[in-house]
Scaffold this active site. Sequence first.
Site, PDB file in Angstrom:
ATOM      1  N   ALA A   1       0.862  -1.117  -0.089  1.00  0.00           N
ATOM      2  CA  ALA A   1      -0.087  -0.059   0.062  1.00  0.00           C
ATOM      3  C   ALA A   1       0.890   1.185   0.002  1.00  0.00           C
ATOM      4  O   ALA A   1       2.118   1.109   0.428  1.00  0.00           O
ATOM      5  CB  ALA A   1      -1.044  -0.117   1.099  1.00  0.00           C
TER       6      ALA A   1
ATOM      7  N   GLY B   1       1.001  -4.998   1.077  1.00  0.00           N
ATOM      8  CA  GLY B   1      -0.662  -5.264   0.266  1.00  0.00           C
ATOM      9  C   GLY B   1      -0.386  -5.921  -1.093  1.00  0.00           C
ATOM     10  O   GLY B   1      -1.257  -6.496  -1.423  1.00  0.00           O
TER      11      GLY B   1
ATOM     12  N   GLU C   1      -0.677  -9.405  -0.293  1.00  0.00           N
ATOM     13  CA  GLU C   1      -1.780  -9.852   0.138  1.00  0.00           C
ATOM     14  C   GLU C   1      -2.828  -9.818  -1.291  1.00  0.00           C
ATOM     15  O   GLU C   1      -3.645 -10.735  -1.126  1.00  0.00           O
ATOM     16  CB  GLU C   1      -2.220  -8.880   1.200  1.00  0.00           C
ATOM     17  CG  GLU C   1      -1.828  -8.851   2.445  1.00  0.00           C
ATOM     18  CD  GLU C   1      -1.925  -7.871   3.265  1.00  0.00           C
ATOM     19  OE1 GLU C   1      -1.528  -6.611   2.943  1.00  0.00           O
ATOM     20  OE2 GLU C   1      -2.520  -7.987   4.569  1.00  0.00           O
TER      21      GLU C   1
ATOM     22  N   GLU D   1       4.963  -5.138   7.272  1.00  0.00           N
ATOM     23  CA  GLU D   1       4.348  -4.066   7.988  1.00  0.00           C
ATOM     24  C   GLU D   1       4.727  -3.730   9.425  1.00  0.00           C
ATOM     25  O   GLU D   1       4.757  -2.684   9.756  1.00  0.00           O
ATOM     26  CB  GLU D   1       2.839  -4.359   8.118  1.00  0.00           C
ATOM     27  CG  GLU D   1       1.737  -4.248   6.744  1.00  0.00           C
ATOM     28  CD  GLU D   1       1.909  -5.684   5.921  1.00  0.00           C
ATOM     29  OE1 GLU D   1       3.060  -6.297   6.096  1.00  0.00           O
ATOM     30  OE2 GLU D   1       1.273  -5.646   5.010  1.00  0.00           O
TER      31      GLU D   1
HETATM   32  N1  DAK Z   1       4.620   3.213  -0.917  1.00  0.00           N
HETATM   33  C1  DAK Z   1       4.868   4.302  -1.476  1.00  0.00           C
HETATM   34  N2  DAK Z   1       6.222   4.637  -2.445  1.00  0.00           N
HETATM   35  C2  DAK Z   1       6.954   3.350  -2.499  1.00  0.00           C
HETATM   36  C3  DAK Z   1       6.422   2.253  -1.693  1.00  0.00           C
HETATM   37  C4  DAK Z   1       5.210   2.047  -1.057  1.00  0.00           C
HETATM   38  N3  DAK Z   1       4.772   0.834  -0.470  1.00  0.00           N
HETATM   39  N4  DAK Z   1       7.453   1.373  -2.210  1.00  0.00           N
HETATM   40  C5  DAK Z   1       8.236   1.958  -2.844  1.00  0.00           C
HETATM   41  N5  DAK Z   1       7.830   3.171  -2.997  1.00  0.00           N
HETATM   42  C6  DAK Z   1       8.385   4.190  -3.977  1.00  0.00           C
HETATM   43  C7  DAK Z   1       9.659   5.026  -3.150  1.00  0.00           C
HETATM   44  O1  DAK Z   1       9.481   5.643  -2.216  1.00  0.00           O
HETATM   45  C8  DAK Z   1      10.713   5.334  -4.308  1.00  0.00           C
HETATM   46  O2  DAK Z   1      10.018   6.738  -4.652  1.00  0.00           O
HETATM   47  P1  DAK Z   1      10.907   8.027  -4.895  1.00  0.00           P
HETATM   48  O3  DAK Z   1      11.711   8.129  -3.824  1.00  0.00           O
HETATM   49  O4  DAK Z   1      11.715   7.840  -6.334  1.00  0.00           O
HETATM   50  O5  DAK Z   1       9.990   9.091  -5.222  1.00  0.00           O
HETATM   51  C9  DAK Z   1      10.222   4.574  -5.473  1.00  0.00           C
HETATM   52  O6  DAK Z   1       8.945   3.786  -5.099  1.00  0.00           O
HETATM   53  C10 DAK Z   1      11.371   3.495  -5.773  1.00  0.00           C
HETATM   54  O7  DAK Z   1      11.589   2.879  -4.428  1.00  0.00           O
HETATM   55  P2  DAK Z   1      12.946   2.830  -4.038  1.00  0.00           P
HETATM   56  O8  DAK Z   1      14.005   3.814  -4.259  1.00  0.00           O
HETATM   57  O9  DAK Z   1      12.850   2.456  -2.484  1.00  0.00           O
HETATM   58  O10 DAK Z   1      13.628   1.329  -4.597  1.00  0.00           O
HETATM   59  P3  DAK Z   1      14.514   0.114  -3.937  1.00  0.00           P
HETATM   60  O11 DAK Z   1      14.870  -0.694  -5.394  1.00  0.00           O
HETATM   61  O12 DAK Z   1      15.760   1.075  -3.460  1.00  0.00           O
HETATM   62  O13 DAK Z   1      13.731  -0.231  -3.001  1.00  0.00           O
HETATM   63  C11 DAK Z   1      12.017  -1.488  -2.075  1.00  0.00           C
HETATM   64  C12 DAK Z   1      12.700  -1.145  -3.338  1.00  0.00           C
HETATM   65  C13 DAK Z   1      10.592  -2.312  -2.476  1.00  0.00           C
HETATM   66  C14 DAK Z   1      12.661  -2.596  -1.151  1.00  0.00           C
HETATM   67  C15 DAK Z   1      11.626  -0.424  -1.147  1.00  0.00           C
HETATM   68  O14 DAK Z   1      11.024   0.656  -2.050  1.00  0.00           O
HETATM   69  C16 DAK Z   1      10.745  -0.417   0.086  1.00  0.00           C
HETATM   70  O15 DAK Z   1      11.003  -1.062   1.136  1.00  0.00           O
HETATM   71  N6  DAK Z   1       9.258  -0.275  -0.326  1.00  0.00           N
HETATM   72  C17 DAK Z   1       8.437  -0.382   1.099  1.00  0.00           C
HETATM   73  C18 DAK Z   1       7.944  -1.845   1.093  1.00  0.00           C
HETATM   74  C19 DAK Z   1       6.931  -1.902   2.067  1.00  0.00           C
HETATM   75  O16 DAK Z   1       7.164  -1.883   3.100  1.00  0.00           O
HETATM   76  N7  DAK Z   1       5.641  -2.334   1.742  1.00  0.00           N
HETATM   77  C20 DAK Z   1       4.700  -2.454   2.493  1.00  0.00           C
HETATM   78  C21 DAK Z   1       3.799  -1.291   3.036  1.00  0.00           C
HETATM   79  S1  DAK Z   1       2.561  -1.394   3.870  1.00  0.00           S
HETATM   80  C22 DAK Z   1      -5.170  -2.279   4.681  1.00  0.00           C
HETATM   81  C23 DAK Z   1      -4.654  -2.774   3.610  1.00  0.00           C
HETATM   82  C24 DAK Z   1      -3.208  -2.720   3.090  1.00  0.00           C
HETATM   83  C25 DAK Z   1      -2.478  -2.435   3.777  1.00  0.00           C
HETATM   84  C26 DAK Z   1      -2.463  -1.818   5.055  1.00  0.00           C
HETATM   85  C27 DAK Z   1      -4.181  -1.592   5.537  1.00  0.00           C
HETATM   86  N8  DAK Z   1      -6.375  -1.861   5.016  1.00  0.00           N
HETATM   87  C28 DAK Z   1      -7.333  -2.542   4.086  1.00  0.00           C
HETATM   88  C29 DAK Z   1      -6.556  -1.830   6.193  1.00  0.00           C
HETATM   89  C30 DAK Z   1      -0.860  -2.368   3.390  1.00  0.00           C
HETATM   90  C31 DAK Z   1       0.099  -2.122   4.034  1.00  0.00           C
HETATM   91  C32 DAK Z   1       1.400  -2.072   3.204  1.00  0.00           C
HETATM   92  O17 DAK Z   1       1.408  -2.645   2.309  1.00  0.00           O
END
Ligand code: DAK
Length: 257
Positions: free
Chosen positions: A66, A111, A114, A134
């Site tokens: 997400a 997400g 999921e 998360e």
């Molecule tokens: N959200 C927003 N932007 C994201 C993102 C994300 N999840 N993942 C990557 N990006 C963006 C980065 O901010 C970056 O943007 P700029 O800085 O270039 O503007 C761009 O994508 C490229 O990312 P990186 O520069 O970080 O690229 P790397 O290759 O160095 O790293 C990575 C890739 C995937 C390892 C890293 O980007 C990362 O760790 N991303 C976050 C992954 C993560 O933590 N995902 C889980 C998010 S929490 C719900 C439903 C669903 C959810 C919650 C509630 N309800 C129905 C209640 C879900 C929650 C989640 O998914």
Amino acid sequence: MSEQLIERQDNGGIVTLTISRPKALNALNSAVITELEQVLVSLETRDDLRAVLITGAGEKSFVAGADIAEMKDKTPEQAREFAGQALRTIKRLEKLPVPVVALVNGFCLGGGCELALACDWAVATDNAVFGQPEVLLGVIPGFGGTQRLPRRVGPAMAIDLVTTGRKIDAQEALRIGLVNRVMPQAELGAYVDELTKQLRSNGPQAVRGSKQAVHDGLDQDLDSALALETSLFALCFAGDEQSEGMSAFVEKRKANF
Ligand code: DAK
């Protein structure tokens, strides 16, 4: 004209949906969820629908979760609204009457993982990375991860993944049963062609009935589920498909569904 966030490609009823926000690694924001829900609503009632394939734009990411930047400052009311819409959308995907396959072509996190779990099965390219990170953000999975993941890989592995937030590669995802197969990225297109050919040559109602039997049966005790299977099996004999399929076999020709 506003940018299309869900690209659609229709190959004779096999619909490929591509989540397209490559600059943010296809992270799911409200606009993506809204567009995805609209697309799913339009597919739900299509009698000619044979299968849905879902993937991410580019070669780096399926869905990186997400959108964290969008979620960060939400009020509890906004979070509740987002959750309601997101959960409704993922349920629509899961409930489509045809097979839904995740083509995981890179990061498949939070997400994104999921979303893949709400699909009937997933295949991955060898660069795919899976995880439920998360807890690193101070939240728990909210898109069904704590419920669908243990049903797919067992509770011990699911609790390992959701409490450590560790990432796993495609081979480990294959070993634990999160994905059905792994292939080089260059072979994904050939897999899709083969799958499309296979699904197209099968009886469409039989394909739908098979999925329905598995999904509905899993919610029931074994005896009730077997009775459901018998009813759906008998129903096959009420349409043209069974007659064509069995006649074709006897006449040594290919069935024409
Ligand atoms: N959200 C927003 N932007 C994201 C993102 C994300 N999840 N993942 C990557 N990006 C963006 C980065 O901010 C970056 O943007 P700029 O800085 O270039 O503007 C761009 O994508 C490229 O990312 P990186 O520069 O970080 O690229 P790397 O290759 O160095 O790293 C990575 C890739 C995937 C390892 C890293 O980007 C990362 O760790 N991303 C976050 C992954 C993560 O933590 N995902 C889980 C998010 S929490 C719900 C439903 C669903 C959810 C919650 C509630 N309800 C129905 C209640 C879900 C929650 C989640 O998914």
